[in-house]
Design a protein around this motif. Structure first.
Motif, PDB file in Angstrom:
ATOM      1  N   ASP A 181     -31.394  34.375  12.784  1.00 38.54           N
ATOM      2  CA  ASP A 181     -30.768  33.770  13.235  1.00 38.54           C
ATOM      3  C   ASP A 181     -30.589  33.189  14.193  1.00 38.54           C
ATOM      4  OD1 ASP A 181     -27.920  33.737  13.823  1.00 38.54           O
ATOM      5  OD2 ASP A 181     -27.376  33.925  12.697  1.00 38.54           O
ATOM      6  N   TYR A 194     -25.815  39.771  12.420  1.00 36.07           N
ATOM      7  CA  TYR A 194     -26.022  37.967  10.910  1.00 36.07           C
ATOM      8  C   TYR A 194     -25.299  37.571  11.084  1.00 36.07           C
ATOM      9  CZ  TYR A 194     -27.295  34.501   7.413  1.00 36.07           C
ATOM     10  OH  TYR A 194     -27.329  33.007   6.988  1.00 36.07           O
ATOM     11  N   SER A 206     -26.946  29.512  12.489  1.00 31.74           N
ATOM     12  CA  SER A 206     -27.132  30.674  10.977  1.00 31.74           C
ATOM     13  C   SER A 206     -27.770  29.849  10.028  1.00 31.74           C
ATOM     14  CB  SER A 206     -26.616  31.475   9.452  1.00 31.74           C
ATOM     15  OG  SER A 206     -25.380  29.855   9.622  1.00 31.74           O
ATOM     16  N   PHE A 218     -28.400  42.769   5.772  1.00 34.82           N
ATOM     17  CA  PHE A 218     -28.103  41.427   5.546  1.00 34.82           C
ATOM     18  C   PHE A 218     -29.254  41.305   4.598  1.00 34.82           C
ATOM     19  CE2 PHE A 218     -31.238  42.018   9.320  1.00 34.82           C
ATOM     20  CZ  PHE A 218     -31.546  41.693   8.683  1.00 34.82           C
ATOM     21  N   ARG A 249     -31.776  37.382   3.811  1.00 36.67           N
ATOM     22  CA  ARG A 249     -31.686  36.152   4.150  1.00 36.67           C
ATOM     23  C   ARG A 249     -33.106  35.442   3.566  1.00 36.67           C
ATOM     24  NH1 ARG A 249     -33.716  31.907   8.474  1.00 36.67           N
ATOM     25  NH2 ARG A 249     -31.797  30.569   8.049  1.00 36.67           N
ATOM     26  N   ALA A 300     -28.535  33.387   1.904  1.00 30.40           N
ATOM     27  CA  ALA A 300     -28.393  35.011   2.282  1.00 30.40           C
ATOM     28  C   ALA A 300     -26.976  36.026   1.369  1.00 30.40           C
ATOM     29  CB  ALA A 300     -27.516  34.348   3.056  1.00 30.40           C
ATOM     30  N   VAL A 313     -24.578  40.552   2.923  1.00 27.97           N
ATOM     31  CA  VAL A 313     -23.869  40.981   4.572  1.00 27.97           C
ATOM     32  C   VAL A 313     -22.617  41.274   4.670  1.00 27.97           C
ATOM     33  CG1 VAL A 313     -24.304  39.877   6.745  1.00 27.97           C
ATOM     34  CG2 VAL A 313     -25.493  38.804   4.693  1.00 27.97           C
TER      35      VAL A 313
END
Length: 756
Positions: free
Chosen positions: A136, A156, A193, A291, A293, A319, A322
């Motif tokens: 992030d 996040y 992000s 999370f 990603r 993503a 989350v």
């Protein structure tokens, strides 16, 4: 006999004179190697102009000069910009045999001619190996003084706040042009992000409305610069692989780059994956922070000629699942594509010295729901499917004159947002009924701007004049009937100028003083104009957009003091922003919320007067050949002059102290960071904001460069397991409202293998 000797003597004398002349001629011919500041490798294709001679450096970065008196040397390169050396400097460089150049930002836009004064006060953050593993970018920016983040999740979607300016008040771009808009009304997916971190070389933070080249810089600009092509003399395979593990939250990260670089083409594929679970805070309380990603893509650089480059970047960010404990929903999936293409060219021996153009597209698809929320009783199931689209481009010319240079160009941005919330009732007389809320109303904004920035150099002074003119139009293509009943006209068109004038007085080689005055006007964003009763603010009130909003105006003054020696650097920046038509909100008692869990509806409105003022002070010192430290202190004061109360979400005074070591030829680098945030008593009670206690945190790490390929880093965050939370952290929703506390003690380790 005498005649023969006489003739022989003449011949010898002429021969000696000839040898001396040849020797003198060759003694004035010098080979100088041009190298990169960081890699110390030779730079090929550097154009040089020296008197009547001109040409390009060879594959090893060498140029051959026939030295003459009173002749300047001019160097130009697509990635390193332009620089001039006086005749005395050329002689010194010839004796040393080396010229060192630093890469300019995104090929040539920040090219240097002698001294390049910053517009206002800027901060550049280089991305280390450890940074490239982060998932992030908003979290990374917190290391920059004057930047905090709004946290709605434990791990996040951190949303940057610069000097109290946030959201659309900050111009956040990739490579000077590309933007991304949060599809989530709650900004689970802010622009930061979406940045492909492992392909970023550095982030440039331009504070205040003083540099207007990259868009409407109302409160400042954050420009993420991706890595430039690294062409090689011979084609070779390049790559990097990194991985890390963090104990608190069971966070695993990995990233990699693989590709081929040659004389004409540099192609790289990149990817990064991160996953984490719930963590515990300093009190042992578990915080929801799950999370996942994944980011992957590719970047292509092509050298069309010695004066032209072309580049293409494609990035996909995904993503999933989350947790956002401070919001009524969690992120189920966010899928974002970023595509941009760029072309750069330089021109030698002309007033027009560079031309840079880029085109981009950003597509964000976002899905969130409340299915995993623990609700007692569970009255409704809700799911929101939304999307945003950004398209645009930018072109910029640079002109070099005798004692000044000018950037001039134009840019265009298109932004759209559409999406619906679906609510399924689970209790009461409406059990089983499904309601659909038109959240974004298929709204769009078109921005067209022209800009210029003129840098003027005089002995002891440096001036910069920056300005832009924007045309902003907006409309809702699919308005909600209830929204239409409130407003008579849903379309808007505004023209607004922005201008900044400033300069730096160089008193001597150590001391300078700068004064910068800027006026920026910002049109409202899509959320401020068209959000349709959705809780996106600090409190749980549903927010109602207002297409009748006037543009915000920021009249800002920055005073910048700098003192620098070989081992000490002191920087102090005091700023004041007088804000007019500041966009805030007020409660509408006559409107009913769509959700029974919301206490009411807030409508975006203009406040006639608001004020922000504060300072940033930094001190960096080299204590010895192996030890250095730096200290920073930042503070912002904000006031709503209409309600005579503080502006909401202003971070408290913060102090950071860092002690750094450098041992065994820069192979072992220990570091200790101490951070203290004061208590924040200045709160906006009308927004339900609460006071935040003071806290202190200590982090420690050790980096070890094993060799040119392997690097290891280990450390501990929150060494003393402090229980604390940031002032900008939102509170967990539920029966017990508790702020999202930051992680307690956490150990981490990182390993990187690099063949770049």
């Amino acid at each position: 006999m005498r005649k023969i000797f006489y003739n022989s003597g003449i011949r010898i004398m002429f021969l000696l004179v000839f040898i001396l002349l040849v020797h003198y001629s060759y003694s004035q011919e010098k080979t100088i190697k041009i190298i990169d500041e960081k890699t110390e490798l030779g730079i090929p294709d550097v154009h040089y102009h020296y008197g009547e001679a001109s040409g390009f450096s060879d594959n090893n970065g060498n140029i051959l000069l026939q030295l003459t008196d009173d002749t300047e040397l001019f160097l130009s390169h697509l990635q390193y910009g332009k620089i001039a050396f006086s005749s005395d400097e050329v002689k010194n460089l010839a004796n040393e045999g080396v010229i060192t150049l630093a890469q300019s930002s995104t090929y040539l836009p920040a090219a240097l001619v002698l001294v390049h004064p910053a517009a206002g006060n800027n901060k550049t953050m280089e991305f280390s190996v450890q940074h490239k593993l982060a998932h992030d970018a908003g979290n990374l920016l917190e290391s920059v003084p004057s930047i905090s983040t709004i946290r709605k999740s434990g791990a996040y979607g951190f949303d940057p706040v610069l000097r109290g300016f946030k959201y659309d008040q900050i111009n956040l771009v990739l490579d000077g042009s590309q933007t991304a808009s949060a599809a989530c009304p709650n900004r689970m997916d802010p622009a930061a992000s979406q940045i492909p971190i492992n392909m970023i070389a550095e982030a440039e933070v331009l504070k205040g409305p003083h540099s207007l080249r990259y868009g409407n810089a109302f409160g400042g600009t954050i420009n993420f610069k991706s890595s430039t092509p690294d062409f090689k003399e011979k084609t070779k395979v390049v790559g990097r692989l990194g991985t890390s593990y963090e104990s608190n939250g069971n966070i695993f990260r990995t990233e990699g780059v693989a590709g081929v670089a040659g004389p004409k083409v540099d192609f790289r594929l990149f990817g990064a994956y991160s996953t984490g679970d719930d963590y515990t805070d300093g009190e042992g309380v578990e915080i929801a922070a799950r999370f996942n990603r994944l980011n992957w893509g590719g970047k292509l650089g092509v050298k069309l000629s010695q004066t032209q480059n072309m580049g293409v970047l494609v990035s996909n960010n995904i993503a999933k699942d989350v947790d956002f404990p401070a919001l009524p929903m969690d992120l189920r999936e966010d899928n974002t594509w970023l595509v941009n293409a760029s072309h750069s060219a330089v021109f030698y021996d002309k007033v027009l010295t560079s031309w840079n153009t880029s085109l981009y597209g950003t597509m964000v698809d976002h899905l969130m729901d409340n299915y995993d929320k623990v609700l007692d009783p569970r009255m409704v199931d809700a799911i929101t499917d939304a999307e945003t689209r950004n398209y645009g481009g930018r072109t910029e010319l640079r002109f070099d004159f005798d004692k000044s240079y000018l950037y001039a160009g134009a840019d265009y941005r298109f932004e759209s947002a559409d999406g619906y919330r679906e609510r399924t009732m689970l209790m009461g007389p409406m059990n089983g009924k499904v309601f659909t809320d038109n959240v974004w109303q298929d709204a769009e904004i078109n921005r067209t701007g022209i800009f210029g920035e003129w840098h003027i150099a005089h002995p002891g002074f440096q001036f910069v004049i920056s300005g832009r003119l924007d045309i902003n139009s907006s409309k809702a293509k699919n308005p909600d009937p209830t929204f239409e009943e409130i407003y008579s006209d849903l379309e808007s068109s505004q023209v607004h100028p922005s201008v900044s004038v400033g300069g730096t007085r160089l008193f001597n080689e150590n001391f300078s003083l700068g004064l910068w005055m800027g006026m920026a006007t910002r049109s409202p964003g899509i959320a401020e104009r068209y959000i349709n009763q959705f809780p996106i603010g600090l409190d749980p009130y549903e927010m109602l957009g207002n297409p009748d909003l006037d543009p915000e105006k920021n009249n800002q003054l920055d005073l910048v003091f700098r003192y620098q020696t070989a081992k000490t650097h002191i920087n102090v920046n005091v700023f004041t922003s007088v804000l007019r038509d500041y966009i805030s909100s007020e409660i509408r008692e006559d409107l009913q919320p769509a959700m029974s869990t919301s206490p009411g509806v807030r409508q975006f409105v203009n406040i006639k007067k608001a004020l922000m003022t504060g300072f940033e002070a930094g001190w960096t010192q080299q204590l010895s050949s192996f030890l250095s430290h730096d200290l920073s202190v930042v503070y912002t004061y904000g006031k709503n002059q209409k309600l005579d109360e503080p502006l909401p979400e202003i971070p408290p005074l913060e102090i950071k102290y860092r002690l750094m070591g450098n041992f065994t030829g820069s192979k072992v680098k220990p570091e200790i960071l101490f951070r203290h945030a004061m208590k924040q008593n200045r709160i906006a009670e009308s927004y339900g904001e609460t006071k935040t206690p003071a806290f202190s945190v200590v982090d420690a790490k050790l980096s070890w460069l094993i060799n040119s390929v392997f690097t290891m880093t280990g450390g501990v965050q929150n060494l003393f397991d402090e229980a604390y939370y940031e002032h900008l952290s939102r509170s967990v929703r539920g029966a017990e409202s508790r702020p999202i506390y930051s992680p307690g003690r956490s150990f981490y380790a990182t390993l990187t293998i690099s063949f770049l």
